[in-house]
Design a protein around this motif. Structure first.
Motif, PDB file in Angstrom:
ATOM      1  N   ALA A  33       0.848  -1.324  -0.051  1.00  0.00           N
ATOM      2  CA  ALA A  33      -0.031  -0.154  -0.004  1.00  0.00           C
ATOM      3  C   ALA A  33       0.929   1.248   0.137  1.00  0.00           C
ATOM      4  CB  ALA A  33      -0.822  -0.011   1.077  1.00  0.00           C
ATOM      5  N   PHE A  34       0.737   2.103  -0.924  1.00  0.00           N
ATOM      6  CA  PHE A  34       1.253   3.580  -0.952  1.00  0.00           C
ATOM      7  C   PHE A  34       0.107   4.543  -0.610  1.00  0.00           C
ATOM      8  CE2 PHE A  34       3.383   0.418  -3.805  1.00  0.00           C
ATOM      9  CZ  PHE A  34       4.673   0.819  -3.317  1.00  0.00           C
ATOM     10  N   GLN A  35       0.358   5.439   0.385  1.00  0.00           N
ATOM     11  CA  GLN A  35      -0.479   6.383   0.397  1.00  0.00           C
ATOM     12  C   GLN A  35       0.041   7.834   0.355  1.00  0.00           C
ATOM     13  OE1 GLN A  35      -2.757   5.586   4.086  1.00  0.00           O
ATOM     14  NE2 GLN A  35      -2.014   3.709   4.488  1.00  0.00           N
ATOM     15  N   ARG A  36      -0.696   8.921  -0.150  1.00  0.00           N
ATOM     16  CA  ARG A  36      -0.362  10.191  -0.389  1.00  0.00           C
ATOM     17  C   ARG A  36      -1.583  11.162  -0.384  1.00  0.00           C
ATOM     18  NH1 ARG A  36       3.711  11.391  -4.944  1.00  0.00           N
ATOM     19  NH2 ARG A  36       4.917   9.540  -4.246  1.00  0.00           N
ATOM     20  N   ASN A  37      -1.826  11.998   0.122  1.00  0.00           N
ATOM     21  CA  ASN A  37      -2.691  13.089   0.098  1.00  0.00           C
ATOM     22  C   ASN A  37      -4.198  12.370   0.124  1.00  0.00           C
ATOM     23  OD1 ASN A  37      -0.874  15.157   0.041  1.00  0.00           O
ATOM     24  ND2 ASN A  37      -0.400  14.964  -1.921  1.00  0.00           N
ATOM     25  N   PHE A  50      10.127  -8.091 -12.150  1.00  0.00           N
ATOM     26  CA  PHE A  50       9.800  -6.761 -12.765  1.00  0.00           C
ATOM     27  C   PHE A  50      10.561  -5.608 -12.333  1.00  0.00           C
ATOM     28  CE2 PHE A  50       6.899  -3.020 -13.442  1.00  0.00           C
ATOM     29  CZ  PHE A  50       6.494  -3.486 -14.752  1.00  0.00           C
ATOM     30  N   SER A  51      10.909  -4.559 -13.226  1.00  0.00           N
ATOM     31  CA  SER A  51      12.012  -3.657 -12.910  1.00  0.00           C
ATOM     32  C   SER A  51      11.253  -2.652 -11.803  1.00  0.00           C
ATOM     33  CB  SER A  51      12.184  -2.768 -14.064  1.00  0.00           C
ATOM     34  OG  SER A  51      12.660  -1.417 -13.789  1.00  0.00           O
ATOM     35  N   GLY A  52      12.187  -2.744 -10.907  1.00  0.00           N
ATOM     36  CA  GLY A  52      11.753  -1.640  -9.779  1.00  0.00           C
ATOM     37  C   GLY A  52      11.703  -0.305 -10.144  1.00  0.00           C
ATOM     38  N   ASP A  53      12.461   0.204 -11.003  1.00  0.00           N
ATOM     39  CA  ASP A  53      12.462   1.411 -11.551  1.00  0.00           C
ATOM     40  C   ASP A  53      10.892   1.764 -12.323  1.00  0.00           C
ATOM     41  OD1 ASP A  53      13.599   4.029 -12.260  1.00  0.00           O
ATOM     42  OD2 ASP A  53      13.536   3.422 -14.534  1.00  0.00           O
ATOM     43  N   THR A  54      10.642   0.721 -13.191  1.00  0.00           N
ATOM     44  CA  THR A  54       9.359   1.009 -13.859  1.00  0.00           C
ATOM     45  C   THR A  54       8.265   0.848 -12.995  1.00  0.00           C
ATOM     46  OG1 THR A  54      10.380  -0.299 -15.813  1.00  0.00           O
ATOM     47  CG2 THR A  54       8.120  -0.087 -15.629  1.00  0.00           C
ATOM     48  N   ARG A  55       8.190   0.171 -11.836  1.00  0.00           N
ATOM     49  CA  ARG A  55       7.129  -0.041 -11.007  1.00  0.00           C
ATOM     50  C   ARG A  55       6.767   1.333 -10.277  1.00  0.00           C
ATOM     51  NH1 ARG A  55       6.989  -3.116  -5.192  1.00  0.00           N
ATOM     52  NH2 ARG A  55       8.749  -1.183  -4.595  1.00  0.00           N
ATOM     53  N   ALA A  56       8.265   2.113  -9.790  1.00  0.00           N
ATOM     54  CA  ALA A  56       8.204   3.268  -9.144  1.00  0.00           C
ATOM     55  C   ALA A  56       7.734   4.376 -10.136  1.00  0.00           C
ATOM     56  CB  ALA A  56       9.709   3.810  -8.776  1.00  0.00           C
ATOM     57  N   LYS A  57       8.055   4.291 -11.242  1.00  0.00           N
ATOM     58  CA  LYS A  57       7.455   5.425 -12.242  1.00  0.00           C
ATOM     59  C   LYS A  57       6.030   5.242 -12.572  1.00  0.00           C
ATOM     60  CE  LYS A  57      11.905   5.984 -14.928  1.00  0.00           C
ATOM     61  NZ  LYS A  57      12.477   5.968 -16.127  1.00  0.00           N
ATOM     62  N   LEU A  58       5.330   4.024 -12.628  1.00  0.00           N
ATOM     63  CA  LEU A  58       3.928   3.916 -12.486  1.00  0.00           C
ATOM     64  C   LEU A  58       3.254   4.282 -11.505  1.00  0.00           C
ATOM     65  CD1 LEU A  58       3.964   0.129 -14.130  1.00  0.00           C
ATOM     66  CD2 LEU A  58       3.436   2.102 -15.210  1.00  0.00           C
ATOM     67  N   ILE A  59       3.935   4.139 -10.175  1.00  0.00           N
ATOM     68  CA  ILE A  59       3.046   4.904  -9.057  1.00  0.00           C
ATOM     69  C   ILE A  59       3.328   5.829  -9.003  1.00  0.00           C
ATOM     70  CG2 ILE A  59       3.548   4.468  -6.432  1.00  0.00           C
ATOM     71  CD1 ILE A  59       4.408   1.724  -7.002  1.00  0.00           C
ATOM     72  N   PHE A  63       0.334   9.157  -8.712  1.00  0.00           N
ATOM     73  CA  PHE A  63       0.138  10.263  -7.635  1.00  0.00           C
ATOM     74  C   PHE A  63       0.034  11.514  -8.492  1.00  0.00           C
ATOM     75  CE2 PHE A  63       1.027   6.865  -4.522  1.00  0.00           C
ATOM     76  CZ  PHE A  63      -0.285   6.987  -3.833  1.00  0.00           C
ATOM     77  N   ILE A  64       0.848  11.732  -9.360  1.00  0.00           N
ATOM     78  CA  ILE A  64       0.818  12.893 -10.175  1.00  0.00           C
ATOM     79  C   ILE A  64      -0.442  13.270 -10.928  1.00  0.00           C
ATOM     80  CG2 ILE A  64       1.847  14.239 -12.009  1.00  0.00           C
ATOM     81  CD1 ILE A  64       4.747  12.748 -11.321  1.00  0.00           C
ATOM     82  N   VAL A  65      -0.973  12.124 -11.461  1.00  0.00           N
ATOM     83  CA  VAL A  65      -2.167  12.500 -12.426  1.00  0.00           C
ATOM     84  C   VAL A  65      -3.298  12.384 -11.942  1.00  0.00           C
ATOM     85  CG1 VAL A  65      -3.052  11.332 -14.397  1.00  0.00           C
ATOM     86  CG2 VAL A  65      -0.798  11.826 -14.567  1.00  0.00           C
ATOM     87  N   ASP A 116       2.453   6.261 -19.404  1.00  0.00           N
ATOM     88  CA  ASP A 116       1.098   6.887 -19.514  1.00  0.00           C
ATOM     89  C   ASP A 116      -0.085   6.063 -19.631  1.00  0.00           C
ATOM     90  OD1 ASP A 116       1.354   9.815 -18.402  1.00  0.00           O
ATOM     91  OD2 ASP A 116       2.802   9.930 -20.040  1.00  0.00           O
ATOM     92  N   VAL A 117       0.361   4.819 -19.932  1.00  0.00           N
ATOM     93  CA  VAL A 117      -0.961   3.871 -19.872  1.00  0.00           C
ATOM     94  C   VAL A 117      -1.404   4.113 -18.641  1.00  0.00           C
ATOM     95  CG1 VAL A 117      -1.312   1.376 -19.732  1.00  0.00           C
ATOM     96  CG2 VAL A 117       0.290   2.041 -21.534  1.00  0.00           C
ATOM     97  N   VAL A 118      -0.852   4.354 -17.343  1.00  0.00           N
ATOM     98  CA  VAL A 118      -1.546   4.487 -16.201  1.00  0.00           C
ATOM     99  C   VAL A 118      -2.510   5.768 -16.470  1.00  0.00           C
ATOM    100  CG1 VAL A 118      -0.978   5.630 -13.811  1.00  0.00           C
ATOM    101  CG2 VAL A 118       0.291   3.636 -14.774  1.00  0.00           C
ATOM    102  N   THR A 119      -2.131   7.044 -17.137  1.00  0.00           N
ATOM    103  CA  THR A 119      -2.970   7.962 -17.153  1.00  0.00           C
ATOM    104  C   THR A 119      -4.261   7.688 -17.925  1.00  0.00           C
ATOM    105  OG1 THR A 119      -1.035   9.476 -17.432  1.00  0.00           O
ATOM    106  CG2 THR A 119      -3.116  10.643 -18.132  1.00  0.00           C
ATOM    107  N   HIS A 120      -4.231   6.936 -19.059  1.00  0.00           N
ATOM    108  CA  HIS A 120      -5.280   6.368 -19.608  1.00  0.00           C
ATOM    109  C   HIS A 120      -6.290   5.559 -18.943  1.00  0.00           C
ATOM    110  CE1 HIS A 120      -7.675   4.941 -23.395  1.00  0.00           C
ATOM    111  NE2 HIS A 120      -7.809   3.998 -22.425  1.00  0.00           N
TER     112      HIS A 120
END
Length: 229
Positions: A33-37, A50-59, A63-65, A116-120
């Motif tokens: 679980a990740f929590q923010r605002n 799975f790449s930890g760097d890619t996971r971090a970017k998806l997460i 939280f940005i979008v 930005d698959v996440v954004t969609h």
């Protein structure tokens, strides 16, 4: 036409499913679980490589979008979201069921910059429409949002298409998204109006004439004559 109807029915079934993560573990792994605002993102993966760097970017993209989408489109949208990174899911880069987005780990291993698959997909959660109709506008709005709010479209090689005479506004996804960008430039706020109408089950094709004084087909002809955005 028959093919489109079949696709519509299949997608509608997926759209209506409430595949929501609960205490069960669909992937037989632990939730993180990740929590923010005020938002909670629950992440689970069955891909040990799975790449930890890619996971971090998806997460981080979430939280940005997502806060922007909630604020602009739907303040009542769910504040607890579930991401599943699945080695067995290879039909699409991702798909949304309820408050859950299932991602193809193979896709992101091959295209780690397509963040930005996440954004969609999180726009689909913000949309929370009662039906997937018309599908082309639903997906067009989601790709419009990716274009407007995406954080890594250029790096991911994602862009709106060039306009051709063989296209139509109801092609969906990026073709419709580009048309919506053009429409928004003519009538700021129209995309938000369409989004609200779809969420409240009030959308109909007459909205185009109400907003623009022209039918969607008339607008499309005008768009083809001068599609600059």
């Amino acid at each position: 036409m028959l093919f489109r109807v079949v696709i519509f029915v299949v997608i509608s079934i997926f759209w209506s499913c409430s595949f929501k993560a609960t205490t069960k573990n669909p992937l037989k792994s632990e939730w993180i679980a990740f929590q923010r605002n005020g938002l909670v993102l629950n992440y689970q993966s069955n891909d040990t490589q799975f790449s930890g760097d890619t996971r971090a970017k998806l997460i981080e993209t979430f939280f940005i979008v997502y806060p922007q989408l909630i604020e602009h489109f739907n303040p009542e949208a769910s504040k607890t979201i579930y991401f599943l990174m699945d080695t067995s899911f290879n039909q699409y880069p991702a798909a949304r069921w309820g408050d859950t987005i299932r991602y193809s780990s193979a896709w992101f291993t091959k295209y780690p910059k397509d963040i930005d698959v996440v954004t969609h997909e999180v726009m689909h959660i913000a949309q929370s429409y009662p039906s997937y109709d018309p599908w082309w506008l639903v997906e067009g709005i989601a790709d419009y949002v990716r274009y407007k709010y995406g954080v890594a479209n250029v790096a991911g090689g994602w862009h709106l298409p060039e306009v051709t005479s063989s296209q139509k506004y109801d092609n969906g996804y990026r073709v419709t998204a580009r048309f919506l960008v053009w429409c928004e430039n003519k009538k700021p706020g129209c995309v938000k109006a369409f989004d609200h109408a779809l969420r409240t089950n009030r959308y109909n094709s007459n909205m185009w004439s109400t907003i623009f004084g022209k039918t969607v087909d008339e607008l499309w002809k005008e768009y083809l004559d001068d599609a600059a955005i």
